[in-house]
Write a protein that holds these residues in place. Sequence first.
Motif, PDB file in Angstrom:
ATOM      1  N   ALA A  13       0.848  -1.193   0.000  1.00 41.23           N
ATOM      2  CA  ALA A  13       0.000   0.000   0.000  1.00 41.23           C
ATOM      3  C   ALA A  13       0.883   1.243   0.000  1.00 41.23           C
ATOM      4  N   PHE A  14       0.490   2.236  -0.767  1.00 40.08           N
ATOM      5  CA  PHE A  14       1.177   3.535  -0.755  1.00 40.08           C
ATOM      6  C   PHE A  14       0.224   4.572  -0.184  1.00 40.08           C
ATOM      7  N   LYS A  15       0.695   5.313   0.799  1.00 39.02           N
ATOM      8  CA  LYS A  15      -0.115   6.406   1.363  1.00 39.02           C
ATOM      9  C   LYS A  15       0.154   7.673   0.563  1.00 39.02           C
ATOM     10  N   MET A  16      -0.925   8.268   0.053  1.00 41.58           N
ATOM     11  CA  MET A  16      -0.801   9.536  -0.662  1.00 41.58           C
ATOM     12  C   MET A  16      -1.759  10.514   0.004  1.00 41.58           C
ATOM     13  N   GLY A  17      -1.254  11.354   0.897  1.00 42.57           N
ATOM     14  CA  GLY A  17      -2.145  12.242   1.649  1.00 42.57           C
ATOM     15  C   GLY A  17      -3.082  11.424   2.520  1.00 42.57           C
ATOM     16  N   THR A  20      -5.029   5.849   0.607  1.00 45.70           N
ATOM     17  CA  THR A  20      -4.097   4.738   0.497  1.00 45.70           C
ATOM     18  C   THR A  20      -4.381   3.984  -0.794  1.00 45.70           C
ATOM     19  N   VAL A  21      -3.338   3.839  -1.632  1.00 46.23           N
ATOM     20  CA  VAL A  21      -3.477   3.064  -2.864  1.00 46.23           C
ATOM     21  C   VAL A  21      -2.845   1.699  -2.638  1.00 46.23           C
ATOM     22  N   LYS A  22      -3.630   0.639  -2.869  1.00 51.93           N
ATOM     23  CA  LYS A  22      -3.065  -0.705  -2.780  1.00 51.93           C
ATOM     24  C   LYS A  22      -2.538  -1.108  -4.154  1.00 51.93           C
ATOM     25  N   ALA A  23      -1.244  -0.885  -4.373  1.00 43.17           N
ATOM     26  CA  ALA A  23      -0.643  -1.229  -5.658  1.00 43.17           C
ATOM     27  C   ALA A  23      -0.649  -2.742  -5.856  1.00 43.17           C
ATOM     28  N   LEU A  24      -0.521  -3.488  -4.749  1.00 46.71           N
ATOM     29  CA  LEU A  24      -0.698  -4.948  -4.778  1.00 46.71           C
ATOM     30  C   LEU A  24      -1.693  -5.295  -3.689  1.00 46.71           C
ATOM     31  N   GLY A  41      -0.108  -6.874 -17.705  1.00 44.91           N
ATOM     32  CA  GLY A  41      -1.138  -6.033 -17.104  1.00 44.91           C
ATOM     33  C   GLY A  41      -0.982  -4.622 -17.621  1.00 44.91           C
ATOM     34  N   SER A  42      -2.076  -3.864 -17.613  1.00 43.10           N
ATOM     35  CA  SER A  42      -2.011  -2.525 -18.166  1.00 43.10           C
ATOM     36  C   SER A  42      -1.211  -1.606 -17.244  1.00 43.10           C
ATOM     37  N   SER A  43      -0.960  -0.393 -17.714  1.00 46.68           N
ATOM     38  CA  SER A  43      -0.182   0.576 -16.947  1.00 46.68           C
ATOM     39  C   SER A  43      -0.856   0.835 -15.600  1.00 46.68           C
ATOM     40  N   GLY A  44      -0.066   0.780 -14.519  1.00 50.85           N
ATOM     41  CA  GLY A  44      -0.603   1.030 -13.189  1.00 50.85           C
ATOM     42  C   GLY A  44      -1.188  -0.204 -12.514  1.00 50.85           C
ATOM     43  N   SER A  45      -1.086  -1.387 -13.172  1.00 47.78           N
ATOM     44  CA  SER A  45      -1.688  -2.595 -12.582  1.00 47.78           C
ATOM     45  C   SER A  45      -0.855  -3.188 -11.445  1.00 47.78           C
ATOM     46  N   GLY A  46       0.419  -2.758 -11.329  1.00 41.90           N
ATOM     47  CA  GLY A  46       1.240  -3.219 -10.203  1.00 41.90           C
ATOM     48  C   GLY A  46       2.446  -4.062 -10.576  1.00 41.90           C
ATOM     49  N   LYS A  47       2.776  -4.118 -11.882  1.00 40.03           N
ATOM     50  CA  LYS A  47       3.856  -4.986 -12.344  1.00 40.03           C
ATOM     51  C   LYS A  47       5.211  -4.604 -11.737  1.00 40.03           C
ATOM     52  N   THR A  48       5.556  -3.320 -11.843  1.00 39.55           N
ATOM     53  CA  THR A  48       6.856  -2.879 -11.328  1.00 39.55           C
ATOM     54  C   THR A  48       6.898  -3.005  -9.808  1.00 39.55           C
ATOM     55  N   THR A  49       5.792  -2.694  -9.154  1.00 39.31           N
ATOM     56  CA  THR A  49       5.725  -2.830  -7.699  1.00 39.31           C
ATOM     57  C   THR A  49       6.005  -4.282  -7.295  1.00 39.31           C
ATOM     58  N   LEU A  50       5.409  -5.214  -8.043  1.00 40.15           N
ATOM     59  CA  LEU A  50       5.633  -6.635  -7.739  1.00 40.15           C
ATOM     60  C   LEU A  50       7.087  -7.025  -7.994  1.00 40.15           C
TER      61      LEU A  50
END
Length: 247
Positions: A13-17, A20-24, A41-50
């Motif tokens: 999860a990333f906190k932005m203000g 909270t965005v759950k990238a995974l 997966g499309s852009s923003g789906s969490g590939k790089t985070t994984l």
Amino acid sequence: MSSIVEIKNLVRAFKMGDETVKALNDISFTIDPGEFISIMGSSGSGKTTLLNILGCLDKPTSGEYFLDGTNVGKLSKNELAALRNRKLGFVFQSYNLLARTSAIENVELPLLYNNEISAKERKEKALSALEAVKLTNRMHHLPSQLSGGQQQRVAIARALVNDPVMILADEATGNLDSRTSYEIMMLIQELNNVHGKTIVFVTHEPDIASFTKRTITLRDGRIIKDDVNNNVRKARDVLQNLPVLTE
Ligand SMILES: Nc1ncnc2c1ncn2[C@@H]1O[C@H](COP(=O)(O)OP(=O)(O)OP(=O)(O)O)[C@@H](O)[C@H]1O
Ligand SMILES: [Mg+2]
């Protein structure tokens, strides 16, 4: 046979203000030795985070990650860096080579952190990694004196030199034209089939994923598909059938 990767209920999860965005979001899967996996997966789906978590560059917010039997979540930053250096090889879209350093010296870099390896051994290991990517004839060239495909082969040799348990690639063909991409895929298929290397390859191109043996597809941080590819394309065949350019 024990798995190289075991991931259970992984959340990043990333906190932005206030948000909270759950990238995974609750990801579980295993990777066995010798697998060749694409993550789609499309852009923003969490590939790089994984991939960053698989690569011990980042830690999960919750859930478990075992890499080759080690519980990654319990490690300090230094232990994580040591594990990364010993067990993993990385290939990036932008090659990430040192500009003023020859091909062979770039390949030697990961070994510099290991003081059990002599300078002579370092050279030998770097040479055999350059042999595996068929680039010994360019070993004294600087990155600027190499084509994009050749630079990526140096980066692959650098990823191989430590004899890692797994190689992680993020859009490794993203900057290359299609012929050069197929040449890189041919090389990576050879590393997997002939040398038995375990490979995880992030791509958003189905064309590139068709060369891998299994595809995990992400959407909004969740796995929506995890398929074995029963009809793996051979990059060697694709290359042979490409029309020859005449000038
Ligand atoms: N450091 C960060 N801080 C805040 N949010 C982040 C951070 N890193 C990633 N995210 C968010 O997590 C989600 C997944 O991002 P990620 O980079 O993993 O996507 P991706 O699948 O690799 O996309 P692309 O195909 O564009 O490279 C996105 O919504 C992104 O905005
Ligand atoms: Mg990405």
